[in-house]
Design an enzyme around this catalytic site. Sequence first.
Site, mmCIF file in Angstrom:
data_model
loop_
_atom_site.group_PDB
_atom_site.id
_atom_site.type_symbol
_atom_site.label_atom_id
_atom_site.label_comp_id
_atom_site.label_asym_id
_atom_site.label_seq_id
_atom_site.Cartn_x
_atom_site.Cartn_y
_atom_site.Cartn_z
ATOM 1 N N CYS A 95 0.832 -1.203 0.000
ATOM 2 C CA CYS A 95 0.000 0.000 0.000
ATOM 3 C C CYS A 95 0.865 1.250 0.000
ATOM 4 O O CYS A 95 0.595 2.209 -0.736
ATOM 5 C CB CYS A 95 -0.931 -0.016 1.209
ATOM 6 N N CYS A 193 -6.319 -4.183 6.723
ATOM 7 C CA CYS A 193 -7.489 -3.297 6.707
ATOM 8 C C CYS A 193 -8.625 -3.849 5.864
ATOM 9 O O CYS A 193 -9.791 -3.579 6.160
ATOM 10 C CB CYS A 193 -7.084 -1.910 6.228
#
Length: 366
Positions: A95, A193
């Site tokens: 990410c 997440c």
Amino acid sequence: MSGGVDSAVAAARAVDAGHEVVGVHLALSRMPGTLRTGSRGCCTIEDSMDAQRAANLIGIPYYVWDFSERFKLDVVDDFIAEYRAGRTPNPCMRCNEKIKFAALLEKALDLGFDAVVTGHYATIVTSPEGDRELHRASAWAKDQSYVLGVLTAEQLAHSMFPLGATPSKAEVRAEAGERGFTVANKPDSHDICFIPDGDTKGWLGERVGTETGQVLDRDGAVVGSHEGAHAFTVGQRKGLHLGVPAPDGRPRFVLEVRPKDNTVVVGPKEALAIGEIAGSRFTWAGRAPEVGVAPIPCDVQIRAHADPVPAALTLVDGELVVHPETPLDGVAPGQTAVLYSGTRVLGQFTIDRTVSAVPVGAAASA
């Protein structure tokens, strides 16, 4: 602005430093949850609202930028593909590499901004030669330089980390309280997440599928079965359900995952000791070191909260090879190895292969 305390304080400090600041929250899911599950997740509607409240208090413009499609392709799909290949990926590294300091930074620069500011605990130091270097934060207990090891020299030139010199997270929370931020005592996010319930095995099973396979010992003997190699990772002890106990009665651990034939290899804990790691997918965080076939000293860190281990680094036929002074424990292909020189991050590579420090047969007699 993720909606957490760190990014809120980082934004406020950037304003205090005289910068023109715009708050941006990243929408990374097409179907975000309304509420967080404790400290799991970081992309919910609640997080977006927390970020907006902080931006309003600071007095800066606030926007939500939709990177959900890019996130799916570069992070979620990559995560699935890596597990299918028998590797153990780090989605937070991906990410940072593909979203926060690539897609976000690219858009910011295109719009005329100078830098991306985040709440990461790390510092950027300018060397006497004028090069920007990534260094550990002042408080190693909260240091996040490991997950920033993917940043390149160009990305470091447009990055700011206002929290890097802060002695403790408690001090950041206290400052947030003084500023009136409602997120002052909000729990830190952790885990993955996009798997907010924490059931990685079940999540992967729905996307990769299940197929019965064999569990083997280091000599190739069948000692059990499983419902999908993707559910296992190197170093795992629990949930093996072995039908044949070890001759010495001691616990066995996952040593290798072989997706091509859907098998899992187990063995004694001593066999998790790794004496060599290598990979060809690497980047340098700033000026590249003069590394070649002659070894140079460094420290290697293989997990975000692991201790750095002194090692020797070489570059042979396009592959970085690291020999730690003491064996590394339970390393899996797909993990990220971040290289340091003192507090400075040299760079990182994805581990493609490992070499055990304990030959087959040696662990049984140890």
